[in-house]
Structures are given as C-alpha cells and as structure tokens.
Design a protein around this motif. Structure first.
Motif, PDB file in Angstrom:
ATOM      1  N   PRO A   1       5.435   5.467   1.301  1.00 31.37           N
ATOM      2  CA  PRO A   1       4.895   4.135   1.016  1.00 31.37           C
ATOM      3  C   PRO A   1       3.794   4.123  -0.037  1.00 31.37           C
ATOM      4  O   PRO A   1       3.738   3.213  -0.867  1.00 31.37           O
ATOM      5  N   LEU A   2       2.919   5.118  -0.023  1.00 35.07           N
ATOM      6  CA  LEU A   2       1.797   5.151  -0.966  1.00 35.07           C
ATOM      7  C   LEU A   2       2.039   6.143  -2.093  1.00 35.07           C
ATOM      8  O   LEU A   2       1.097   6.733  -2.626  1.00 35.07           O
ATOM      9  N   LEU A   3       3.273   6.320  -2.484  1.00 31.57           N
ATOM     10  CA  LEU A   3       3.603   7.284  -3.537  1.00 31.57           C
ATOM     11  C   LEU A   3       2.810   7.011  -4.809  1.00 31.57           C
ATOM     12  O   LEU A   3       2.223   7.923  -5.406  1.00 31.57           O
ATOM     13  N   VAL A   4       2.770   5.765  -5.242  1.00 37.86           N
ATOM     14  CA  VAL A   4       2.053   5.413  -6.478  1.00 37.86           C
ATOM     15  C   VAL A   4       0.548   5.523  -6.278  1.00 37.86           C
ATOM     16  O   VAL A   4      -0.163   6.111  -7.102  1.00 37.86           O
ATOM     17  N   GLU A   5       0.065   4.976  -5.151  1.00 37.83           N
ATOM     18  CA  GLU A   5      -1.378   4.988  -4.912  1.00 37.83           C
ATOM     19  C   GLU A   5      -1.920   6.413  -4.778  1.00 37.83           C
ATOM     20  O   GLU A   5      -3.037   6.710  -5.231  1.00 37.83           O
ATOM     21  N   ALA A   6      -1.139   7.300  -4.157  1.00 35.98           N
ATOM     22  CA  ALA A   6      -1.577   8.681  -3.950  1.00 35.98           C
ATOM     23  C   ALA A   6      -1.317   9.566  -5.170  1.00 35.98           C
ATOM     24  O   ALA A   6      -1.795  10.705  -5.218  1.00 35.98           O
ATOM     25  N   GLY A   7      -0.552   9.068  -6.129  1.00 37.96           N
ATOM     26  CA  GLY A   7      -0.235   9.866  -7.311  1.00 37.96           C
ATOM     27  C   GLY A   7       0.706  11.016  -7.008  1.00 37.96           C
ATOM     28  O   GLY A   7       0.599  12.090  -7.605  1.00 37.96           O
ATOM     29  N   TRP A   8       1.675  10.780  -6.119  1.00 38.48           N
ATOM     30  CA  TRP A   8       2.583  11.857  -5.687  1.00 38.48           C
ATOM     31  C   TRP A   8       3.901  11.857  -6.454  1.00 38.48           C
ATOM     32  O   TRP A   8       4.899  12.409  -5.996  1.00 38.48           O
ATOM     33  N   GLN A   9       3.915  11.268  -7.631  1.00 40.53           N
ATOM     34  CA  GLN A   9       5.160  11.252  -8.412  1.00 40.53           C
ATOM     35  C   GLN A   9       5.637  12.647  -8.757  1.00 40.53           C
ATOM     36  O   GLN A   9       6.827  12.854  -9.027  1.00 40.53           O
ATOM     37  N   ASP A  10       4.727  13.623  -8.740  1.00 41.26           N
ATOM     38  CA  ASP A  10       5.122  14.991  -9.066  1.00 41.26           C
ATOM     39  C   ASP A  10       6.057  15.588  -8.016  1.00 41.26           C
ATOM     40  O   ASP A  10       6.721  16.604  -8.274  1.00 41.26           O
ATOM     41  N   LEU A  11       6.146  14.968  -6.841  1.00 41.85           N
ATOM     42  CA  LEU A  11       7.013  15.480  -5.781  1.00 41.85           C
ATOM     43  C   LEU A  11       8.477  15.116  -5.993  1.00 41.85           C
ATOM     44  O   LEU A  11       9.360  15.693  -5.354  1.00 41.85           O
ATOM     45  N   VAL A  12       8.740  14.134  -6.876  1.00 43.27           N
ATOM     46  CA  VAL A  12      10.096  13.594  -6.975  1.00 43.27           C
ATOM     47  C   VAL A  12      10.584  13.597  -8.420  1.00 43.27           C
ATOM     48  O   VAL A  12       9.807  13.725  -9.360  1.00 43.27           O
ATOM     49  N   ASP A  13      11.914  13.452  -8.562  1.00 42.03           N
ATOM     50  CA  ASP A  13      12.525  13.371  -9.886  1.00 42.03           C
ATOM     51  C   ASP A  13      12.659  11.930 -10.366  1.00 42.03           C
ATOM     52  O   ASP A  13      12.641  11.665 -11.567  1.00 42.03           O
ATOM     53  N   ARG A  14      12.840  11.022  -9.420  1.00 42.11           N
ATOM     54  CA  ARG A  14      12.956   9.602  -9.747  1.00 42.11           C
ATOM     55  C   ARG A  14      12.208   8.782  -8.705  1.00 42.11           C
ATOM     56  O   ARG A  14      12.129   9.176  -7.534  1.00 42.11           O
ATOM     57  N   VAL A  15      11.691   7.655  -9.144  1.00 43.05           N
ATOM     58  CA  VAL A  15      11.004   6.728  -8.240  1.00 43.05           C
ATOM     59  C   VAL A  15      11.863   5.479  -8.074  1.00 43.05           C
ATOM     60  O   VAL A  15      12.197   4.817  -9.059  1.00 43.05           O
ATOM     61  N   LEU A  16      12.215   5.185  -6.832  1.00 44.93           N
ATOM     62  CA  LEU A  16      12.950   3.970  -6.493  1.00 44.93           C
ATOM     63  C   LEU A  16      11.988   3.014  -5.794  1.00 44.93           C
ATOM     64  O   LEU A  16      11.459   3.327  -4.727  1.00 44.93           O
ATOM     65  N   VAL A  17      11.757   1.869  -6.396  1.00 44.08           N
ATOM     66  CA  VAL A  17      10.879   0.864  -5.808  1.00 44.08           C
ATOM     67  C   VAL A  17      11.713  -0.227  -5.151  1.00 44.08           C
ATOM     68  O   VAL A  17      12.582  -0.819  -5.799  1.00 44.08           O
ATOM     69  N   ILE A  18      11.461  -0.440  -3.862  1.00 48.63           N
ATOM     70  CA  ILE A  18      12.020  -1.593  -3.165  1.00 48.63           C
ATOM     71  C   ILE A  18      11.004  -2.717  -3.346  1.00 48.63           C
ATOM     72  O   ILE A  18       9.873  -2.637  -2.862  1.00 48.63           O
ATOM     73  N   ASP A  19      11.413  -3.730  -4.070  1.00 53.09           N
ATOM     74  CA  ASP A  19      10.494  -4.770  -4.514  1.00 53.09           C
ATOM     75  C   ASP A  19      10.779  -6.079  -3.784  1.00 53.09           C
ATOM     76  O   ASP A  19      11.909  -6.320  -3.339  1.00 53.09           O
ATOM     77  N   ALA A  20       9.763  -6.903  -3.653  1.00 51.08           N
ATOM     78  CA  ALA A  20       9.926  -8.240  -3.069  1.00 51.08           C
ATOM     79  C   ALA A  20       8.771  -9.100  -3.559  1.00 51.08           C
ATOM     80  O   ALA A  20       7.663  -8.596  -3.787  1.00 51.08           O
ATOM     81  N   PRO A  21       8.988 -10.382  -3.730  1.00 52.17           N
ATOM     82  CA  PRO A  21       7.892 -11.281  -4.098  1.00 52.17           C
ATOM     83  C   PRO A  21       6.775 -11.208  -3.061  1.00 52.17           C
ATOM     84  O   PRO A  21       7.043 -11.099  -1.861  1.00 52.17           O
ATOM     85  N   GLU A  22       5.535 -11.291  -3.512  1.00 50.94           N
ATOM     86  CA  GLU A  22       4.414 -11.145  -2.587  1.00 50.94           C
ATOM     87  C   GLU A  22       4.400 -12.217  -1.513  1.00 50.94           C
ATOM     88  O   GLU A  22       4.014 -11.957  -0.368  1.00 50.94           O
ATOM     89  N   ALA A  23       4.828 -13.433  -1.851  1.00 51.81           N
ATOM     90  CA  ALA A  23       4.863 -14.495  -0.839  1.00 51.81           C
ATOM     91  C   ALA A  23       5.832 -14.134   0.282  1.00 51.81           C
ATOM     92  O   ALA A  23       5.562 -14.399   1.466  1.00 51.81           O
TER      93      ALA A  23
END
Length: 206
Positions: free
Chosen positions: A112-134
C-alpha cells in the motif's frame, strides 16, 4: 521472475485486484498480511509498539488494537513515522525472504505505501489501482464506519493521487463494477505473462 508492485490509495480496491490475480494462479505477497503477522501477541514488534504508544494499544486479549492505533497514527504524522520505523524494516525483510521461495513467471507484491516508502527498487513494474478521491472517501466511510473528517485525514496521510499515478507503469481505474476490475486485471495478466516470457519489462499496457 517479474515482480509487480501493486499499490493504490486507501479503499481504491487493492485487495479486490490482488484476489483476482490470486484467482489466476499468480503468487501474491501482501505487505499488510506480513504486518499483521509481525505484530502477533508475544512478538518483538508488538512490544516496541506498546513501548512507543502505550498499553492502551492492546485489546483485553493482548492483541494489537488496530483501529485504535490507526486513529492515533493517522492523526499524528510523528506517531505515524514512529510506527513505520518499527514495522517497515521487518516487512521489507519478510517480503524479500518470501520472494526467494517462489518460482513463477511473475509475482504480485501488494504494498500500500510503496510510493510513500520509496520501495520501487523492490519491483520491476508498479501497478496502481486508482479511484477518484470522492469514491475512496465514500468507500472508506461505508467500509470502516468513519466520519468524513476521519476519512479525509486518512486520505491526506498518503501520497496524493497525482504523485501515485506518476509512479505507475500500469494503471487500473477502479470506479466501476467488480466485473470491470476483473476484466482489467485479466488483460494485465496476459500482458505480464508475455513480458515475463520475453524477459523484459517493455512498454506500459495502458
């Protein structure tokens, strides 16, 4: 083995997406599941949490009172940083250890906190499940029985939508039905299998 980092804002549908991947036979490693294991009664991490936040963070049965702790850390950035300092090294170590046990074309790491923790180095690709904030806010209030203010505080504690999407190699907008989400994940499944077979990460599917 191709490593896909599945992330997204709270109540965006990460768990539902992970379940679809698992149903397709893809190994899924969930950082939240690891976190729960690491704070089991008698664990070193739980003892550190009690030391940092007080015995009121325990239920009468001696387990971590997750809702109480969540309310505490989402209302206090410093408290949230203390909790992350206790849990993140342990979660990262366990993720790496479990990766070593797998043999598959690709694996999904739900972080869940991949971006916030800066853990992109653990993976080859980042898949974001996105939704409008509302929609996230509405789901969160319905799912967890939160007030609008509590839901807003939880959303504010995470990376904003634009920052998260900017980190994505692939993005699924989960603002429809479960069948819509399943169709998107199945399409990505085929794409990831092709990339794993080619031994490269290639361009984004979406």
């Amino acid at each position: 083995m191709l490593k896909i980092g599945l992330t997204g804002g709270i109540a965006s549908g990460k768990s539902a997406a992970a379940e679809v991947f698992a149903g397709l036979g893809v190994p899924v490693i969930d950082a939240d599941v690891i976190a729960r294991e690491r704070v089991a009664p008698g664990s070193e991490a739980l003892a550190e949490i009690v030391c940092a936040f007080g015995p009121e963070m325990l239920t009468p049965a001696g387990e971590l009172d997750r809702p109480r702790l969540r309310r505490r850390v989402f209302a206090d950035a410093e408290a949230r940083a203390r909790l992350e300092a206790i849990l993140h090294p342990r979660i990262r170590e366990a993720l790496l250890a479990r990766l070593e046990t797998l043999d598959a074309p690709y694996v999904v790491l739900v972080i869940p906190l991949l971006v916030e923790a800066g853990w992109q180095d653990l993976v080859d690709r980042v898949l974001v499940i996105d939704a409008p904030e509302a929609l996230q806010r509405e789901r969160l209030m319905r799912r967890d029985g939160l007030s609008a203010a509590e839901a807003e505080a939880m959303l504010a504690a995470q990376a904003d939508r634009a920052t998260r999407c900017a980190a994505a190699d692939d993005r699924v907008v989960n603002d429809g039905s479960l069948d819509d989400l399943r169709a998107d994940i199945e399409k990505l499944h085929g794409h990831y299998l092709a990339l794993a077979g080619a031994g490269r990460t290639g361009p984004s599917a979406r």
